[in-house]
Structure formats: C-alpha cells, structure tokens
Write an enzyme that holds these catalytic residues in place. Structure first.
Site, PDB file in Angstrom:
ATOM      1  N   THR A  89       1.506  64.885  10.113  1.00 45.28           N
ATOM      2  CA  THR A  89       1.357  65.882   9.232  1.00 45.28           C
ATOM      3  C   THR A  89       1.714  67.373   9.568  1.00 45.28           C
ATOM      4  OG1 THR A  89      -0.753  66.462  10.082  1.00 45.28           O
ATOM      5  CG2 THR A  89      -0.508  64.360   8.673  1.00 45.28           C
ATOM      6  N   HIS A  91      -0.232  69.588  10.205  1.00 44.98           N
ATOM      7  CA  HIS A  91      -1.361  69.910  11.184  1.00 44.98           C
ATOM      8  C   HIS A  91      -0.894  70.772  12.234  1.00 44.98           C
ATOM      9  CE1 HIS A  91      -5.568  70.438  12.519  1.00 44.98           C
ATOM     10  NE2 HIS A  91      -5.246  69.942  13.669  1.00 44.98           N
ATOM     11  N   PHE A 116       0.248  83.099  27.227  1.00 43.08           N
ATOM     12  CA  PHE A 116       0.375  81.793  26.254  1.00 43.08           C
ATOM     13  C   PHE A 116       0.961  80.640  27.002  1.00 43.08           C
ATOM     14  CE2 PHE A 116       2.615  79.006  22.780  1.00 43.08           C
ATOM     15  CZ  PHE A 116       1.413  78.958  21.788  1.00 43.08           C
TER      16      PHE A 116
END
Length: 165
Positions: A89, A91, A116
């Site tokens: 998906t 997401h 990060f």
C-alpha cells in the site's frame, strides 16, 4: 584569497553527549542498527554514560522524541533509527516522507543535529543488507555522522558565534 575551511572531527568526541531514538517496529532490523551505532560511539571514544537510547513504537514517532531531546539541552546530537520497508500500500510513502521531514524539522527546531538513520527500503533483504549485512551498518554510519556534526557545532560553529557577538 583562500577561504578558511572548517570541519567537525570524529576524533573530537570527548565530552559530547548523544541520544539514540529507535523505532521498535521492525526491531529485527532496528536492534542491529542500534548495536551498530553503540559500537561506533564506543570505537570513537564516546563514554557509555554519555549515550542514552530511547525506544518509540515506530519511525513515525521518532521525530517528536528527537526534537524534545534536542531542545532539552542535554545532548549534542540525536541519532534517529528506524526501518520502513515498502509494502503493498501507499503507507510506506506517507511514513517515510513524514519521518524524513520530521527528523529535519527536529534538527532545525532544536538547533541540535538529528541524524537520519531511518532505513527506507524496498524489501527486507535490502534492510538486512544495511543493518550489518552486505552494505555495512547504517546505524554505525549515523553515529559517526552525529559525532562529526556535534563536534563541528560545539568546537567550531558555536565558538565562532560567541567570538563574533
């Protein structure tokens, strides 16, 4: 005329304090990333008592904790660790984009480097490769970046700002 070039040093970690914010989701990946970060801190002589690890539910939750820790004044840099693996998906896109912009915002809002170290991979194989596999350990690389950035700010940038004030 030659401009002065200034860099942080991974060999100037003495007295620097670090936080690691790690996502529990995909902990089969994030635990080795945290271990890689801790090993890198140790290799570059960061004292164990100068490192704190904070676990959050997932990568989406990393930025708020990173920003809060950055603003606390207790840490010279924050390493943000997570693993977002593409699924079927959209997401993945939402979480990856939110985590990336959130970590950048945490840095800018706190004035403390928030590095990060969140993997954004197309497959679990890619994630394993980056958590100590074929590509090395990106957690360790994030810790080294944190040392360099903390060193640059503390030993050079902040001192220059104080001198020019």
């Amino acid at each position: 005329m030659c401009a002065q070039e200034i860099e942080g040093s991974i060999l100037a970690a003495d007295g620097l304090r670090f936080a690691v914010v790690a996502a529990r989701f995909n902990d089969i990946i994030t635990k080795p990333l945290v271990a890689g970060a801790l090993e890198a801190f140790h290799r570059y002589s960061v004292k164990e008592e100068h490192i704190e690890v904070f676990w959050v539910p997932g990568s989406f939750e990393v930025p708020i904790v990173a920003q809060t820790l950055g603003k606390s004044g207790k840490f010279d840099a924050v390493v943000c660790i997570g693993a977002i693996v593409r699924g079927a998906t959209s997401h993945y896109d939402a979480v990856a984009n939110s985590a990336a912009s959130g970590v950048m915002s945490a840095s800018l809002n706190s004035g403390v480097p928030c590095v990060f170290g969140i993997l954004t991979c197309d497959s679990m194989d890619q994630a394993f490769d980056r958590a100590g596999g074929k590509v090395g350990n990106k957690g360790g690389e994030a810790a080294i970046t944190a040392i360099e950035m903390a060193s640059l700010l503390k030993h050079h940038v902040h001192k220059k700002l104080v001198r020019s004030a």
